[in-house]
Design an enzyme around this catalytic site. Structure first.
Site, short mmCIF file in Angstrom:
data_model
loop_
_atom_site.label_atom_id
_atom_site.label_comp_id
_atom_site.label_asym_id
_atom_site.label_seq_id
_atom_site.Cartn_x
_atom_site.Cartn_y
_atom_site.Cartn_z
N GLU A 1 0.80 -1.23 0.00
CA GLU A 1 0.00 0.00 0.00
C GLU A 1 0.84 1.28 0.00
O GLU A 1 0.51 2.24 0.70
CB GLU A 1 -0.95 0.01 1.22
CG GLU A 1 -1.94 -1.13 1.18
CD GLU A 1 -2.82 -1.21 2.41
OE1 GLU A 1 -4.05 -1.29 2.23
OE2 GLU A 1 -2.31 -1.22 3.56
C1 ACM Z 1 -2.09 -5.48 4.03
O1 ACM Z 1 -3.14 -5.99 4.45
N1 ACM Z 1 -2.03 -4.20 3.74
C2 ACM Z 1 -0.89 -6.28 3.82
#
Ligand code: ACM
Length: 489
Positions: free
Chosen positions: A301
């Site tokens: 992310e």
């Molecule tokens: C995640 O759940 N951002 C690895």
């Protein structure tokens, strides 16, 4: 004999019935190299039974639980064991102490649930006669705990270690830093914890582990056959670090501490040299605290890092991990930076095909599977679950149990699967009660997918074995979710 979770490779109850009875005269005979396991077993059995259960190296014939090293079938590998029980005793044999520990966890489950009581309880303490031969399907059977969104004290982490060890989990991934908090002391950058660790989601006081406390957690886990994989997430999920040191920010201005639950808004400054000094120092101190093979460097992310910057960043960071003698683990986005074939990408997507993962497998990487819609223990069970999130969907027990890691991802054959992990993110979780409500009963489902041969996979069998665990959880003080899918006793 057929109640064990994860289901063993083979279980052969004695056709003539019979049982071993643990008494005040029982001795634990542990060969050289097995004493620590012997003491661990004695420590599990003494409170409820009130028996002395001396651990000795002397050979006895009757009335013993014996822990023997060596002399086992090669197919058992490093983690397998044989357990044989008859009227005279119980013998567990394995090639390594890790194998013996796995045998001990099965033996626990063959004894009545009251054996888990931490105060004197009533027997009789019987083990059904028969033979188990057992070894894992996958080498890597993990649980992850997010200690960054909410901090969990060392005793709370130890409690979870005890719980996951019962199901032969052998890796504990600790998510040690995120936007909301930095939880591991780094001596060369002290404000990471004194400031960056001073809060958590919701604005509570947060906390952190000193290096001494962390080493103690690592050795507590090791005594239970569990390696700790530390994660420092980067270049995103780094607000706590950026808030602690202004010089890590591209504009030289430290953002405030963050106590919300958004993701994807922070990034280390890719073009500043100090970023790499910082990452190098952190990884060096972390490697020195880590007897295990892996350092997990996050990579998920990174929404405010451009893709060229992301690749540039990891092409500098990946060799740092290897120079420290460690292997890289990271979320599957990391594959964009072409990590070495020794790296272990962790798939957390919700679809059963992923081009990055297929590329990595073609290059020779093994993959760790933690699909968010199957194995994320922080997802709600259903719309009424008071804790947890639901962005990857609701996960009932049959969803957590109902997938085959060996065929789940297109283009990822079983031989390219390192194993499975059950992550537990803590945006909504504040204490052990919360952890337990989300992990039980789903953690044992993921543990069984990681350990048991697919030939044993059977929902009806699992449901009934799971129900039989409930009295054990009650003795252990585990506040589990009473899923309507299970006929709890
Ligand atoms: C995640 O759940 N951002 C690895």
């Amino acid at each position: 004999m057929n109640q064990v979770i994860p289901a063993p490779v083979s279980v052969a109850p004695d056709r003539n019935g019979g049982e071993f009875r643990l008494t005040s005269q029982t001795v634990i005979q542990a060969e050289r190299g097995a004493q620590r396991v012997g003491e661990y077993l004695a420590g599990l059995l003494r409170p409820a039974t009130g028996y002395r259960l001396p651990v000795t190296g002397d050979r006895r014939s009757d009335g013993t639980i014996s822990l023997a090293l060596g002399r086992v079938d090669a197919q058992l590998g490093d983690e397998g064991y044989e357990l044989e029980a008859d009227r005279r005793g119980v013998e567990i044999k394995a090639r390594t102490a890790a194998g013996l520990l796995n045998g001990v966890q099965s033996l626990r489950q063959l004894l009545p649930a009251q054996v888990e009581s931490r105060s004197l309880a009533r027997g009789p303490w019987t083990v059904p006669a028969g033979r188990i031969v057992d070894y894992p399907r996958f080498a890597h059977r993990g649980a992850m705990l997010d200690v960054a969104r909410h901090f969990f004290a060392p005793d709370e982490v130890k409690r979870y270690i005890d719980q996951i060890s019962l199901y032969k989990i052998n890796e504990l991934h600790l998510h040690l830093a995120d936007d909301q908090g930095w939880r591991i002391e780094i001596k060369s950058w002290p404000r990471l914890t004194t400031y960056g660790g001073s809060t958590e989601v919701g604005g509570g006081p947060g906390g952190y582990y000193t290096q001494e406390q962390y080493r103690d957690l690592v050795s507590y886990a090791a005594a239970r056959g569990i390696a700790v994989i530390p994660e420092i997430d980067m270049p995103g999920h780094t607000n706590a670090a950026l808030a602690s040191y202004a010089e890590l920010n591209c504009d030289g201005v430290a953002p405030p501490l963050y106590t919300g639950t958004d993701v994807g808004f922070s990034s280390l400054c890719i073009d500043k040299e100090i970023t790499y000094r910082f990452v190098g120092d952190v990884l060096r101190e972390l490697a020195a605290l880590t007897p295990g093979e892996y350092l997990h460097i996050g990579g998920d992310e990174a929404h405010v890092t451009t893709e060229p910057d992301y690749i540039k960043f990891f092409q500098r960071v990946l060799p740092m991990v290897e120079a420290l003698g460690k292997k890289v683990s990271g979320w599957h986005e990391l594959i964009k930076a072409t990590p070495a074939v020794s790296a272990l990408p962790q798939y957390w997507g919700t679809t059963n095909s992923n081009a990055l993962v297929t590329d990595a497998v073609a290059r020779g990487n093994k993959i760790l599977l933690s699909p968010a819609n199957k194995s994320y223990l922080d997802m709600k069970y259903d719309e009424n679950t008071p804790l947890g999130l639901s962005w990857a969907g609701f996960i009932e027990v049959d969803d957590a149990y109902g997938w085959d890691p060996g065929t789940y991802l297109q283009g990822v054959p079983e031989s390219s699967v390192a194993g499975v992990e059950a992550p537990l993110w803590s945006e909504t979780l504040e204490n052990s009660d919360h952890i337990e409500f989300m992990a039980f009963p789903r953690l044992p489902a993921i543990a069984e997918l990681g350990w048991s041969p697919w030939s044993t996979h059977d929902w009806a069998s699992f449901r009934s074995r799971l129900a039989a665990q409930a009295p054990r959880w009650t003795e252990l003080g585990i506040d589990f979710y009473r899923s309507p899918q299970i006929d709890w006793p």
